[in-house]
Design a protein around this motif. Sequence first.
Motif, PDB file in Angstrom:
ATOM      1  N   SER A  53       0.838  -1.215   0.000  1.00 20.61           N
ATOM      2  CA  SER A  53       0.000   0.000   0.000  1.00 20.61           C
ATOM      3  C   SER A  53       0.862   1.250   0.000  1.00 20.61           C
ATOM      4  CB  SER A  53      -0.928   0.009   1.212  1.00 20.61           C
ATOM      5  OG  SER A  53      -1.868  -1.013   1.110  1.00 20.61           O
ATOM      6  N   GLN A  54       1.943   1.245   0.763  1.00 14.43           N
ATOM      7  CA  GLN A  54       2.838   2.402   0.809  1.00 14.43           C
ATOM      8  C   GLN A  54       3.448   2.667  -0.562  1.00 14.43           C
ATOM      9  OE1 GLN A  54       5.603   1.362   3.910  1.00 14.43           O
ATOM     10  NE2 GLN A  54       4.367   2.319   5.509  1.00 14.43           N
ATOM     11  N   VAL A  55       3.858   1.617  -1.258  1.00 12.50           N
ATOM     12  CA  VAL A  55       4.435   1.784  -2.593  1.00 12.50           C
ATOM     13  C   VAL A  55       3.368   2.329  -3.542  1.00 12.50           C
ATOM     14  CG1 VAL A  55       5.415   0.580  -4.585  1.00 12.50           C
ATOM     15  CG2 VAL A  55       6.220   0.034  -2.281  1.00 12.50           C
ATOM     16  N   ALA A  56       2.164   1.739  -3.490  1.00 11.21           N
ATOM     17  CA  ALA A  56       1.088   2.162  -4.390  1.00 11.21           C
ATOM     18  C   ALA A  56       0.657   3.595  -4.127  1.00 11.21           C
ATOM     19  CB  ALA A  56      -0.104   1.221  -4.248  1.00 11.21           C
ATOM     20  N   GLU A  57       0.659   4.000  -2.860  1.00 11.47           N
ATOM     21  CA  GLU A  57       0.195   5.349  -2.492  1.00 11.47           C
ATOM     22  C   GLU A  57       1.299   6.395  -2.595  1.00 11.47           C
ATOM     23  OE1 GLU A  57      -1.480   4.727   1.355  1.00 11.47           O
ATOM     24  OE2 GLU A  57      -3.050   3.427   0.563  1.00 11.47           O
ATOM     25  N   GLY A  58       2.533   5.970  -2.656  1.00  5.18           N
ATOM     26  CA  GLY A  58       3.601   6.918  -2.899  1.00  5.18           C
ATOM     27  C   GLY A  58       4.535   7.216  -1.761  1.00  5.18           C
ATOM     28  N   ASP A  59       4.279   6.745  -0.558  1.00  9.04           N
ATOM     29  CA  ASP A  59       5.207   7.065   0.528  1.00  9.04           C
ATOM     30  C   ASP A  59       6.178   5.921   0.811  1.00  9.04           C
ATOM     31  OD1 ASP A  59       3.242   5.433   1.479  1.00  9.04           O
ATOM     32  OD2 ASP A  59       2.740   6.638   3.219  1.00  9.04           O
ATOM     33  N   GLY A  60       6.239   4.936  -0.100  1.00  5.81           N
ATOM     34  CA  GLY A  60       7.174   3.838   0.093  1.00  5.81           C
ATOM     35  C   GLY A  60       8.175   3.696  -1.033  1.00  5.81           C
ATOM     36  N   THR A  61       8.158   4.627  -2.001  1.00 10.36           N
ATOM     37  CA  THR A  61       9.079   4.554  -3.125  1.00 10.36           C
ATOM     38  C   THR A  61      10.227   5.535  -2.928  1.00 10.36           C
ATOM     39  OG1 THR A  61       7.850   6.189  -4.400  1.00 10.36           O
ATOM     40  CG2 THR A  61       7.217   3.897  -4.685  1.00 10.36           C
ATOM     41  N   PRO A 121       1.276   2.524  -8.366  1.00 10.66           N
ATOM     42  CA  PRO A 121       0.518   1.286  -8.257  1.00 10.66           C
ATOM     43  C   PRO A 121       1.074   0.165  -9.142  1.00 10.66           C
ATOM     44  CG  PRO A 121      -0.913   3.123  -8.916  1.00 10.66           C
ATOM     45  CD  PRO A 121       0.475   3.634  -8.809  1.00 10.66           C
ATOM     46  N   ALA A 122       1.661   0.520 -10.286  1.00  7.34           N
ATOM     47  CA  ALA A 122       2.225  -0.496 -11.176  1.00  7.34           C
ATOM     48  C   ALA A 122       3.390  -1.212 -10.499  1.00  7.34           C
ATOM     49  CB  ALA A 122       2.668   0.133 -12.489  1.00  7.34           C
ATOM     50  N   LYS A 123       4.210  -0.467  -9.781  1.00  4.48           N
ATOM     51  CA  LYS A 123       5.340  -1.076  -9.076  1.00  4.48           C
ATOM     52  C   LYS A 123       4.837  -1.977  -7.954  1.00  4.48           C
ATOM     53  CE  LYS A 123       9.692  -0.154  -6.741  1.00  4.48           C
ATOM     54  NZ  LYS A 123      10.649   0.853  -6.307  1.00  4.48           N
ATOM     55  N   ALA A 124       3.782  -1.552  -7.261  1.00  3.37           N
ATOM     56  CA  ALA A 124       3.207  -2.378  -6.196  1.00  3.37           C
ATOM     57  C   ALA A 124       2.671  -3.682  -6.772  1.00  3.37           C
ATOM     58  CB  ALA A 124       2.099  -1.614  -5.469  1.00  3.37           C
ATOM     59  N   ASP A 150       3.695  -5.136  -9.532  1.00  2.86           N
ATOM     60  CA  ASP A 150       4.866  -5.915  -9.949  1.00  2.86           C
ATOM     61  C   ASP A 150       5.477  -6.640  -8.748  1.00  2.86           C
ATOM     62  OD1 ASP A 150       6.917  -6.727 -11.881  1.00  2.86           O
ATOM     63  OD2 ASP A 150       8.231  -5.380 -10.735  1.00  2.86           O
ATOM     64  N   LEU A 151       5.603  -5.948  -7.629  1.00  5.24           N
ATOM     65  CA  LEU A 151       6.147  -6.571  -6.421  1.00  5.24           C
ATOM     66  C   LEU A 151       5.255  -7.709  -5.939  1.00  5.24           C
ATOM     67  CD1 LEU A 151       7.275  -3.362  -4.490  1.00  5.24           C
ATOM     68  CD2 LEU A 151       8.762  -5.076  -5.532  1.00  5.24           C
ATOM     69  N   LEU A 152       3.940  -7.490  -5.992  1.00  3.72           N
ATOM     70  CA  LEU A 152       3.005  -8.527  -5.581  1.00  3.72           C
ATOM     71  C   LEU A 152       3.137  -9.762  -6.470  1.00  3.72           C
ATOM     72  CD1 LEU A 152       0.686  -9.396  -3.753  1.00  3.72           C
ATOM     73  CD2 LEU A 152      -0.879  -8.312  -5.360  1.00  3.72           C
ATOM     74  N   CYS A 153       3.296  -9.560  -7.777  1.00  7.78           N
ATOM     75  CA  CYS A 153       3.475 -10.685  -8.706  1.00  7.78           C
ATOM     76  C   CYS A 153       4.756 -11.451  -8.401  1.00  7.78           C
ATOM     77  CB  CYS A 153       3.492 -10.184 -10.153  1.00  7.78           C
ATOM     78  SG  CYS A 153       1.890  -9.619 -10.726  1.00  7.78           S
ATOM     79  N   LYS A 154       5.809 -10.732  -8.086  1.00  7.55           N
ATOM     80  CA  LYS A 154       7.074 -11.392  -7.766  1.00  7.55           C
ATOM     81  C   LYS A 154       6.962 -12.216  -6.482  1.00  7.55           C
ATOM     82  CE  LYS A 154      10.039  -8.166 -10.211  1.00  7.55           C
ATOM     83  NZ  LYS A 154      11.014  -7.082 -10.116  1.00  7.55           N
ATOM     84  N   LEU A 155       6.242 -11.679  -5.488  1.00  6.83           N
ATOM     85  CA  LEU A 155       6.049 -12.427  -4.246  1.00  6.83           C
ATOM     86  C   LEU A 155       5.175 -13.653  -4.476  1.00  6.83           C
ATOM     87  CD1 LEU A 155       5.459  -9.569  -1.646  1.00  6.83           C
ATOM     88  CD2 LEU A 155       7.401 -11.139  -1.735  1.00  6.83           C
ATOM     89  N   ALA A 156       4.199 -13.528  -5.342  1.00  7.88           N
ATOM     90  CA  ALA A 156       3.264 -14.624  -5.601  1.00  7.88           C
ATOM     91  C   ALA A 156       3.988 -15.840  -6.176  1.00  7.88           C
ATOM     92  CB  ALA A 156       2.165 -14.162  -6.545  1.00  7.88           C
ATOM     93  N   GLU A 157       5.070 -15.627  -6.910  1.00  5.20           N
ATOM     94  CA  GLU A 157       5.822 -16.742  -7.485  1.00  5.20           C
ATOM     95  C   GLU A 157       6.365 -17.669  -6.404  1.00  5.20           C
ATOM     96  OE1 GLU A 157       8.782 -15.693 -10.365  1.00  5.20           O
ATOM     97  OE2 GLU A 157       7.482 -14.177 -11.249  1.00  5.20           O
ATOM     98  N   TYR A 158       6.641 -17.117  -5.226  1.00  3.51           N
ATOM     99  CA  TYR A 158       7.158 -17.950  -4.145  1.00  3.51           C
ATOM    100  C   TYR A 158       6.036 -18.684  -3.432  1.00  3.51           C
ATOM    101  CZ  TYR A 158      11.630 -15.738  -4.830  1.00  3.51           C
ATOM    102  OH  TYR A 158      12.797 -15.313  -5.379  1.00  3.51           O
TER     103      TYR A 158
END
Length: 103
Positions: free
Chosen positions: A45-53, A60-63, A65-73
């Motif tokens: 949520s922080q990445v998607a909302e802007g205070d975590g980048t 939101p696209a980066k968030a 992408d990160l979720l997809c990468k985590l899902a692979e595990y």
Amino acid sequence: MGAPKGRTKAGGRKKGTPNKQTAEFRETVRKLLEDNSANVGRWLSQVAEGDGTDNGKPDPAKALDLLCKLAEYAAPKLNRTEHVGEDGGPVKTVTTFKLADLE
């Protein structure tokens, strides 16, 4: 020396079975994600909302992408299966429509 050419190997893992280290690594990542599920959601949520980048802008696209990468595990990718028809040609389908007399 190995088995002569043309002979099958006796013993060992069955095809597709992960080795011990791979299984242990996957279990470690799964446990890490499970133990931090609330944090992972907050971090995404922080990445998607802007205070975590790095630049502080919403991404939101980066968030995603990160979720997809985590899902692979958590859920390994499935192999693609190509469907082919007779003699390796395209799959042929037949669609039939029946008209019913409603009277």
